[in-house]
Design an enzyme around this catalytic site. Structure first.
Site, short mmCIF file in Angstrom:
data_model
loop_
_atom_site.label_atom_id
_atom_site.label_comp_id
_atom_site.label_asym_id
_atom_site.label_seq_id
_atom_site.Cartn_x
_atom_site.Cartn_y
_atom_site.Cartn_z
N ASN A 67 -3.97 6.05 9.48
CA ASN A 67 -3.82 5.53 8.05
C ASN A 67 -5.34 4.85 7.75
O ASN A 67 -6.12 4.42 8.64
CB ASN A 67 -2.78 4.34 8.29
CG ASN A 67 -2.63 3.41 7.02
OD1 ASN A 67 -3.63 3.17 6.06
ND2 ASN A 67 -1.49 3.21 6.96
N TYR B 214 0.97 -1.19 -0.04
CA TYR B 214 0.13 -0.04 -0.06
C TYR B 214 0.65 1.04 0.13
O TYR B 214 1.99 1.29 -0.52
CB TYR B 214 -1.01 0.06 1.11
CG TYR B 214 -2.10 0.77 1.36
CD1 TYR B 214 -3.05 1.21 0.14
CD2 TYR B 214 -2.25 1.48 2.48
CE1 TYR B 214 -3.88 2.08 0.41
CE2 TYR B 214 -3.41 2.35 2.79
CZ TYR B 214 -4.17 2.61 1.62
OH TYR B 214 -5.13 3.53 1.79
N ALA C 252 -9.71 15.98 0.45
CA ALA C 252 -9.28 15.25 1.72
C ALA C 252 -9.54 16.20 2.86
O ALA C 252 -10.36 15.82 3.78
CB ALA C 252 -7.98 14.70 1.84
N LYS D 28 -5.53 -1.53 -2.53
CA LYS D 28 -6.70 -1.57 -1.65
C LYS D 28 -7.47 -2.53 -1.46
O LYS D 28 -7.85 -2.98 -0.33
CB LYS D 28 -7.92 -0.42 -2.40
CG LYS D 28 -7.43 1.17 -2.21
CD LYS D 28 -7.54 1.64 -0.66
CE LYS D 28 -7.59 3.07 -0.74
NZ LYS D 28 -6.91 3.63 0.49
N GLU E 246 -11.67 5.88 -5.79
CA GLU E 246 -10.30 6.05 -5.34
C GLU E 246 -9.33 6.84 -6.12
O GLU E 246 -9.18 6.80 -7.24
CB GLU E 246 -9.55 4.62 -5.00
CG GLU E 246 -8.24 4.75 -4.74
CD GLU E 246 -8.22 4.91 -2.93
OE1 GLU E 246 -6.99 5.50 -2.72
OE2 GLU E 246 -9.01 4.58 -2.31
#
Length: 572
Positions: A473, A110, A314, A183, A254
Site C-alpha cells: 500500500n 482511501y 506504475a 490522499k 496523482e
C-alpha cells in the site's frame, strides 16, 4: 495561520489555538469546533452558552459516539459519507477517530471505497473542499488559490489530479478531487501533516467519460478532454503558479493518464520539488517488499530476472527504481546490464524494439527482435506471459495489469519448478482485478512463494502455517516522504530519497520466519511514516537538497507531526 475566525502556528503539532470567532461561527468552523468538549469557561469566553448540551464530554467519548454511528452504517459509501460529515464538523475528532482505527478505516477513506465516492461525486456533493481549476478559465488560477486562504509559507503539500487515470476506473472528470482529498487525509492521519498545510486540487480539463457528459448532475466542464498544446500550457501555468505562491510546497501528482504521468514528472522533477505517487510511491513500497523478499531467497538482487506484467506508468516506475537500486548498490555494473534483467509485458505482449506503439519511457526496456526470434512461442508478434515464463524463467513476477486471474496455476507451478522461493506480487486493485489471490499462489507453490499484494487480503493457512499477506500500500511510503520533505524543506525529490524511503521501510520487517509478511502492518502507520521521514530527510541533506539543517532529525520529525488532540484555546 491567521483567518477571520482564528490563528494557529501550523508548523508544529503543539501550537495553541487563538479564536476570534464567537457563538455559532465557532460551531460551524471544523478547525476550531469541538462541540460538547468545550469546557464551561471556554463556552463562556466564546459565546457558546446554551448552544451545546449541558454536559462536558471528553474527546475519547466523542470518538466512541461517532464510531458507534460509523459501525451502524451498512454500506462502504455510507461509511465514507459519514466520515466526511464528521470531518466537516470537527477535524480533530475526525482524525482522532481515523488514527485510532486506521487499519479498519483506510480502505474507506482511501482505496478501494474512494473509487465509488469519485464516481458518485456529482450526486453526493455536499461541502466543497479543495481548489477547482478549469482549463476554460486559466486566468482565474491565481485568484482561486488565494481564495483558499493559506499563506505562502504555510503550505507543505499540493496534491493535484487531472482525473484521467483514476484507480482502476479511468476518466472521472471533476470527481477526481476526491482522490486528492483522500490522499491528504492519509498524509495527516499517517504522518501528522497539519490538515491546514495541504491543498487538494483538480484540474478540470474536460472528460471523455460519456456517462458523465450525459448526466444532468455532472458538475465539471461539459466538453471532451483537452489535450495537446492547450493542455501543456495549462499545466505549465499551474506549476509556475503553485511554485510562485507556495515556494516550500511539494507538488504531488496523482492519477494522471499513462501518456502524461511520466512525461510531466520527467519535465518538472529537476525544476521543482515534485513527486508522482503512482510511479514513485508504488515503486518504493514494492521495492521495499522486494528487498525483504530478496534477503530471504539468498540470491543477490542483481542475479534476479524480473518480469513486469502490465508495464504502464506504475509497472515501469517499479522497474526504474529496482534498476537504479541495482546500479547504486553495485548489483549491476552498467545500465545495459541492469536493463537486461527486466522483461516488461503490455497489451501487445513482451515489449520488443520493433513495436511502434511503445512510449518513450517504455522503450529502454524493450528486448531486441534478434534476442527473441529463436524463442519457442506460438505467435512471435505477441509474446505472452506464459512464453516469457518458459523461455526466461524469471524469479520475480510483478503484476500491475488489472487483469484478474492472469497469474494462473500453470504459471505459478512453472516458476516454482525452477525457483525455490519465487517472488510473486499480484499488485492490481481492486481485489477483483488482482492477478491471483495469495491463497492460490501459496497453494500452487507449496507454500514457497513470497507474496505481496496491492489489495488487502486476510491471512492464509497452508500446511500448518499461517501466512500474513503484506499489502504493498502506497500509504506506507508517501506520508513519510511528504513529512521528511516538509521537515527539511527539500528543494526537490531525488531517486536517492525515494530509495532511502524504500530501504527504511524494508528495515522494519524480518521476513525470514515462514509466513511472516514482507512489509509492516498498516496498523503501525504513524511509526512507519516517522521512520521513512527521518531516512528521507537525512538523504536530502546528504545530497545537498535540504534547506533546513537537521540538527536533531528524530526530534524535528516528531515536533512536526500534528496530533489529533484538542489544543490549548486562547479567546482573543
Amino acid at each position: 495561520m491567521p483567518t477571520s475566525d482564528y490563528e494557529q502556528d501550523t508548523s508544529t503539532g503543539f501550537g495553541p489555538l487563538r479564536i476570534r470567532a464567537r457563538g455559532r461561527a465557532v460551531m460551524t468552523n471544523p478547525t476550531i469546533n469541538r462541540g460538547t468538549a468545550f469546557t464551561q469557561p471556554q463556552r463562556k469566553q466564546l459565546g457558546l452558552v446554551g448552544l451545546v448540551p449541558s454536559s462536558v464530554t471528553t474527546l475519547e467519548n466523542q470518538v466512541r459516539r461517532v464510531y458507534e454511528q460509523y459501525r451502524r452504517t451498512t454500506t462502504r459509501l455510507g461509511k465514507y459519507l459519514h466520515l466526511n460529515g464528521v470531518r466537516d464538523r470537527n477535524e480533530v475528532l475526525f482524525y482522532r477517530l481515523l488514527t485510532s482505527n486506521i487499519e479498519e478505516m483506510l480502505p474507506i477513506i482511501y482505496t478501494p471505497t474512494i473509487g465509488e465516492a469519485i464516481e458518485r461525486f456529482s450526486h453526493e456533493f455536499s461541502r466543497p473542499r479543495g481548489v477547482f481549476l478549469s482549463i476554460d478559465h486559466p486566468e482565474m488560477m491565481e485568484e482561486s488559490f488565494l481564495n483558499f486562504g493559506i499563506e505562502p509559507d504555510e503550505v507543505d503539500l499540493v496534491v493535484v489530479t487531472d482525473s484521467e487515470g483514476i484507480l482502476g476506473i479511468g476518466d472521472q472528470g471533476i470527481g477526481g478531487i476526491q482522490i486528492a482529498i483522500g490522499k491528504l487525509n492519509v498524509y495527516t492521519a499517517a504522518a501528522g501533516i497539519h490538515p491546514r498545510r495541504c491543498i487538494p486540487v483538480v484540474l478540470d480539463v474536460g472528460t471523455d467519460n460519456l456517462g458523465l457528459l450525459s448526466s444532468e448532475m455532472y458538475l465539471g466542464e461539459r466538453h471532451a478532454r483537452v489535450r495537446g498544446e492547450k493542455y501543456d500550457q495549462f499545466l505549465d501555468r499551474f506549476v509556475h503558479t503553485v511554485t510562485e505562491l507556495f515556494p516550500n510546497a511539494m507538488l504531488h501528482w496523482e492519477d494522471f493518464g499513462t501518456s502524461n504521468a511520466h512525461r510531466l514528472l520527467t519535465k518538472y522533477r529537476e525544476e521543482i520539488c515534485t513527486f508522482n505517487d503512482d510511479i514513485q510511491g508504488t515503486a518504493a513500497v514494492v521495492l521495499a517488499a522486494i528487498l525483504a523478499a530478496v534477503d530471504v531467497t539468498g540470491l543477490p538482487l542483481g542475479d534476479h530476472r524480473v518480469c513486469v506484467f502490465g508495464a504502464g506508468s506504475a509497472g515501469i516506475g517499479i522497474a526504474n527504481l529496482i534498476r537504479d537500486t541495482m546500479l547504486r548498490t553495485g548489483a549491476s555494473e552498467t545500465e545495459e546490464e541492469a536493463y537486461a534483467r527486466f522483461y516488461p509485458i503490455g497489451i501487445n505482449g513482451l515489449y520488443v524494439d520493433d513495436q511502434p506503439e511503445l512510449l518513450a519511457f517504455q522503450r529502454p526496456y524493450a528486448r531486441t527482435r534478434a534476442e527473441v526470434e529463436h524463442w519457442a512461442v506460438a505467435d512471435p508478434a505477441h509474446i505472452t506471459l506464459e512464453d516469457v515464463i518458459r523461455n526466461v524463467k524469471p524469479t520475480i513476477l510483478i503484476g500491475t495489469s488489472t487483469r484478474g486471474g492472469a497469474f494462473t496455476r500453470e504459471i505459478v507451478e512453472e516458476m516454482s519448478s525452477y525457483c525455490q522461493r519465487p517472488i510473486i506480487f499480484p499488485l492490481s486493485n481492486p481485489t477483483s482485478r488482482a492477478e491471483a489471490t495469495p491463497a492460490d499462489v501459496l497453494t500452487w507453490s507449496d507454500g514457497r512463494a513470497l507474496v505481496a499484494t496491492g489489495s488487502p487480503f486476510g491471512p492464509v493457512d497452508y500446511d500448518g502455517t499461517r501466512y500474513t499477506i503484506a499489502q504493498a500500500n502506497n500509504a506506507l511510503i508517501f506520508p513519510g516522504l511528504g513529512l521528511g520533505v516538509a521537515t527539511c524543506r527539500a528543494t526537490r525529490i531525488s531517486e536517492g530519497m525515494i530509495a532511502a524511503a524504500a530501504e527504511a521501510l524494508a528495515s522494519m520487517v524480518n521476513a525470514y520466519r515462514q509466513g511472516a509478511p514482507l512489509l509492516p502492518s498498516i496498523s503501525a502507520l504513524r511509526q512507519v511514516s516517522a521512520t521513512v521521514a527521518v531516512a528521507v530527510a537525512k538523504q536530502a541533506e546528504k545530497e545537498g537538497l535540504a534547506r533546513e539543517p537537521l540538527t536533531d532529525p528524530i526530534q524535528q520529525i516528531y515536533q512536526r507531526m500534528w496530533q489529533p488532540i484538542y489544543p490549548e484555546i486562547e479567546a482573543v
